[in-house]
Design an enzyme around this catalytic site. Structure first.
Site, PDB file in Angstrom:
ATOM      1  N   HIS A  35       0.835  -1.215   0.000  1.00  0.00           N
ATOM      2  CA  HIS A  35       0.000   0.000   0.000  1.00  0.00           C
ATOM      3  C   HIS A  35       0.863   1.257   0.000  1.00  0.00           C
ATOM      4  O   HIS A  35       0.450   2.300   0.491  1.00  0.00           O
ATOM      5  CB  HIS A  35      -1.008   0.000   1.160  1.00  0.00           C
ATOM      6  CG  HIS A  35      -2.120  -0.987   0.955  1.00  0.00           C
ATOM      7  ND1 HIS A  35      -3.375  -0.621   0.523  1.00  0.00           N
ATOM      8  CD2 HIS A  35      -2.142  -2.342   1.081  1.00  0.00           C
ATOM      9  CE1 HIS A  35      -4.138  -1.718   0.417  1.00  0.00           C
ATOM     10  NE2 HIS A  35      -3.403  -2.771   0.744  1.00  0.00           N
ATOM     11  N   ASP A  37       2.441   1.952  -3.094  1.00  0.00           N
ATOM     12  CA  ASP A  37       2.552   2.370  -4.508  1.00  0.00           C
ATOM     13  C   ASP A  37       1.678   3.582  -4.827  1.00  0.00           C
ATOM     14  O   ASP A  37       2.142   4.543  -5.437  1.00  0.00           O
ATOM     15  CB  ASP A  37       2.323   1.197  -5.494  1.00  0.00           C
ATOM     16  CG  ASP A  37       0.973   0.510  -5.421  1.00  0.00           C
ATOM     17  OD1 ASP A  37       0.182   0.803  -4.500  1.00  0.00           O
ATOM     18  OD2 ASP A  37       0.700  -0.331  -6.311  1.00  0.00           O
ATOM     19  N   SER A  68     -11.499 -18.242 -22.844  1.00  0.00           N
ATOM     20  CA  SER A  68     -10.410 -18.619 -21.940  1.00  0.00           C
ATOM     21  C   SER A  68     -10.506 -20.104 -21.635  1.00  0.00           C
ATOM     22  O   SER A  68     -11.558 -20.716 -21.846  1.00  0.00           O
ATOM     23  CB  SER A  68     -10.484 -17.826 -20.638  1.00  0.00           C
ATOM     24  OG  SER A  68     -11.487 -18.367 -19.817  1.00  0.00           O
ATOM     25  N   ALA A 124      -5.878 -15.170  -5.015  1.00  0.00           N
ATOM     26  CA  ALA A 124      -4.840 -15.520  -4.039  1.00  0.00           C
ATOM     27  C   ALA A 124      -3.930 -14.336  -3.726  1.00  0.00           C
ATOM     28  O   ALA A 124      -2.949 -14.476  -3.009  1.00  0.00           O
ATOM     29  CB  ALA A 124      -4.012 -16.691  -4.565  1.00  0.00           C
ATOM     30  N   GLY A 125      -4.231 -13.174  -4.269  1.00  0.00           N
ATOM     31  CA  GLY A 125      -3.386 -12.005  -4.010  1.00  0.00           C
ATOM     32  C   GLY A 125      -2.075 -12.053  -4.779  1.00  0.00           C
ATOM     33  O   GLY A 125      -1.105 -11.408  -4.401  1.00  0.00           O
ATOM     34  N   LEU A 126      -2.031 -12.829  -5.876  1.00  0.00           N
ATOM     35  CA  LEU A 126      -0.794 -12.957  -6.655  1.00  0.00           C
ATOM     36  C   LEU A 126      -0.936 -12.291  -8.026  1.00  0.00           C
ATOM     37  O   LEU A 126      -0.168 -12.559  -8.942  1.00  0.00           O
ATOM     38  CB  LEU A 126      -0.419 -14.439  -6.813  1.00  0.00           C
ATOM     39  CG  LEU A 126      -0.254 -15.200  -5.489  1.00  0.00           C
ATOM     40  CD1 LEU A 126       0.008 -16.681  -5.750  1.00  0.00           C
ATOM     41  CD2 LEU A 126       0.874 -14.607  -4.653  1.00  0.00           C
ATOM     42  N   SER A 129      -5.210 -11.098 -12.216  1.00  0.00           N
ATOM     43  CA  SER A 129      -5.864 -10.213 -13.194  1.00  0.00           C
ATOM     44  C   SER A 129      -4.839  -9.343 -13.907  1.00  0.00           C
ATOM     45  O   SER A 129      -4.941  -9.116 -15.120  1.00  0.00           O
ATOM     46  CB  SER A 129      -6.937  -9.357 -12.523  1.00  0.00           C
ATOM     47  OG  SER A 129      -6.379  -8.571 -11.510  1.00  0.00           O
ATOM     48  N   ASP A 173       1.765  -4.085  -9.371  1.00  0.00           N
ATOM     49  CA  ASP A 173       1.590  -5.441  -9.901  1.00  0.00           C
ATOM     50  C   ASP A 173       2.001  -5.522 -11.371  1.00  0.00           C
ATOM     51  O   ASP A 173       2.733  -6.433 -11.783  1.00  0.00           O
ATOM     52  CB  ASP A 173       0.142  -5.883  -9.736  1.00  0.00           C
ATOM     53  CG  ASP A 173      -0.314  -5.808  -8.288  1.00  0.00           C
ATOM     54  OD1 ASP A 173       0.557  -5.754  -7.401  1.00  0.00           O
ATOM     55  OD2 ASP A 173      -1.524  -5.793  -8.043  1.00  0.00           O
ATOM     56  N   TYR A 225      -9.897  -1.761   0.377  1.00  0.00           N
ATOM     57  CA  TYR A 225      -8.777  -1.175  -0.367  1.00  0.00           C
ATOM     58  C   TYR A 225      -9.069   0.295  -0.658  1.00  0.00           C
ATOM     59  O   TYR A 225      -8.241   1.175  -0.418  1.00  0.00           O
ATOM     60  CB  TYR A 225      -8.560  -1.951  -1.667  1.00  0.00           C
ATOM     61  CG  TYR A 225      -7.314  -1.545  -2.424  1.00  0.00           C
ATOM     62  CD1 TYR A 225      -6.125  -2.249  -2.286  1.00  0.00           C
ATOM     63  CD2 TYR A 225      -7.317  -0.425  -3.261  1.00  0.00           C
ATOM     64  CE1 TYR A 225      -4.979  -1.868  -2.981  1.00  0.00           C
ATOM     65  CE2 TYR A 225      -6.182  -0.040  -3.949  1.00  0.00           C
ATOM     66  CZ  TYR A 225      -5.022  -0.769  -3.806  1.00  0.00           C
ATOM     67  OH  TYR A 225      -3.891  -0.383  -4.490  1.00  0.00           O
TER      68      TYR A 225
HETATM   69  C1  GLA Z   1      -2.895  -4.621  -4.849  1.00  0.00           C
HETATM   70  C2  GLA Z   1      -2.801  -3.470  -5.860  1.00  0.00           C
HETATM   71  C3  GLA Z   1      -1.403  -2.838  -5.858  1.00  0.00           C
HETATM   72  C4  GLA Z   1      -0.954  -2.498  -4.450  1.00  0.00           C
HETATM   73  C5  GLA Z   1      -1.174  -3.671  -3.493  1.00  0.00           C
HETATM   74  C6  GLA Z   1      -0.888  -3.306  -2.071  1.00  0.00           C
HETATM   75  O1  GLA Z   1      -2.073  -5.677  -5.251  1.00  0.00           O
HETATM   76  O2  GLA Z   1      -3.096  -3.920  -7.155  1.00  0.00           O
HETATM   77  O3  GLA Z   1      -1.412  -1.695  -6.693  1.00  0.00           O
HETATM   78  O4  GLA Z   1      -1.584  -1.330  -3.993  1.00  0.00           O
HETATM   79  O5  GLA Z   1      -2.496  -4.168  -3.565  1.00  0.00           O
HETATM   80  O6  GLA Z   1       0.449  -3.046  -1.890  1.00  0.00           O
END
Ligand code: GLA
Length: 383
Positions: A35, A37, A68, A124-126, A129, A173, A225
């Site tokens: 958080h 960026d 897909s 999964a936060g990876l 997308s 990302d 977020y």
């Molecule tokens: C997500 C967002 C990124 C960043 C992170 C937190 O992955 O896409 O831009 O803000 O959360 O660091």
């Protein structure tokens, strides 16, 4: 994941002609700098060896067809140039958002057939997308001869997310996916996109970077977020700075007198996190990966206690991994679920895996998915 040849063959069987090419773009983990960026600060992510791929053909007419291998509903529309947010459903909003963002930049979008494939776990936060978006932007940049450089492609995919998909995310990302390099983390200054590749060779240091996918995705992730981002904007405004990047740790004493307690904690996370990124980069250079464990732990505590973006599953993963032998662990990505990373000595890997699995079973949580990652190359044409 199917091979590039199989993906091209599948493309040909569903669309009736061979693709013009196949492009690949990876997901990411963030070592540290969460958080920060969108506060014009610093991040230290790396691209991982799991990726999205897209096979694309430019059509002679204006029809757009999206399919897909992972989602059953695709999309067909007669006019690739008339892209509307309303047409986008499920995963199709990611490729459509990129086409839309390119169009906003003056690129004429031809008729296209697109087939997407991915082995980046979703939710999964990876950055599954962003991996899709980055593969598509690379393909279209080449096929339309748009001539965008990596930094422009980063901004185009950010616009796809912010203005088309509707997520107010930053640039971390897609920067990792588009600009990552094997064996390195990327130290990115999100104010001007300047980047330094920082060697990150966990294996030579006897370590493995374990991802612990908690398999939870809390429903307030989107609104959480956005509200964190709004708090940071408020903090910057009250403190009279362009962005929280401009607040130093030494300024926090004064800041506490000016901000309400919640906004202050949000600000303190960002300010201390930026500082931890700088410390991590310095330590990686001077002492290698074994030295950054305490910074990962401090980052997690700050996200849990000041930024309030962790959740019980992430805390359990981090605490259990640490007690079973990891030298540092933290949640990674936007938070409210998703994955943690645990920097783990190779000889403690099995112990950490077993301890986390046991702790999750005991708590009644779904079984986590645990796997090792290493820094991989960024987006590239593969076929
Ligand atoms: C997500 C967002 C990124 C960043 C992170 C937190 O992955 O896409 O831009 O803000 O959360 O660091």
């Amino acid at each position: 994941m199917t091979s590039t040849e199989d993906l091209a063959a599948r493309f040909e069987s569903v669309f009736g002609a061979a693709p013009d090419g196949v492009w690949r773009a990876p997901g990411r983990v963030n070592l540290i700098g969460e958080h920060t960026d969108y506060n014009e600060g610093y991040v230290l992510p790396f691209a991982i060896d799991r990726a999205a791929r897209v096979a694309v053909r430019v059509r002679p007419d204006s029809t757009l067809r999206l399919l897909s291998t992972f989602g059953n509903q695709g999309l067909t529309t007669a006019d690739a140039g008339a892209l509307q947010r309303a047409t986008a459903r499920g995963w199709t909003k990611y490729p459509l958002g990129v086409l839309w963002a390119l169009q906003q930049r003056g690129v004429r979008i031809p008729g296209l057939d697109l087939l997407l494939d991915s082995d980046v776990p979703r939710g999964a936060g990876l950055s599954s997308s962003h991996a899709i978006e980055c593969a598509v932007v690379c393909a279209l940049n080449e096929l339309t001869a748009a001539g965008l450089g990596a930094e422009d492609m980063v901004l185009a995919t950010q616009s796809a997310e912010n203005d088309f998909v509707g997520s107010p995310t930053g640039i971390m990302d897609q920067s990792a996916s588009l600009r990552g390099a094997a064996g390195h983390a990327i130290f990115l200054d999100c104010r001007d996109q300047s980047l330094r590749l920082v060697p990150f060779d966990a294996e030579s240091a006897g370590l493995v970077t374990l991802v612990i996918d908690t398999r939870v995705s809390h429903s307030h992730a989107g609104s959480g977020y956005a509200s964190r981002r709004a708090s940071c904007g408020l903090g910057a405004e009250v403190l009279g700075v362009q962005a929280l990047r401009d607040v130093r740790p030494a300024d926090l004493g004064d800041a506490s007198a000016l901000l309400d307690p919640v906004t202050f904690r949000r600000v303190r996370h960002v300010v201390t996190e930026n500082d931890r990124v700088l410390q991590a980069v310095a330590l990686l250079g001077s002492a290698g990966p074994t030295a950054i464990g305490p910074l990962l732990d401090a980052s997690h505590a700050s996200m849990r206690d000041d930024f309030d973006i962790s959740c019980p599953e992430l805390d359990l993963a981090v605490e259990t991994a640490r007690s079973a032998g990891a030298i540092g662990a933290r949640m990674t990505g936007g938070g409210f679920g998703g994955s943690a990373i645990a920097l783990t000595p190779v000889d403690a890997e099995q112990r950490v895996r077993a301890a986390v699995e046991r702790a999750f079973a005991r708590a009644g949580y779904a079984a986590p998915d645990i796997f090792g990652v290493r820094p991989a190359a960024g987006a590239i044409r593969v076929g």
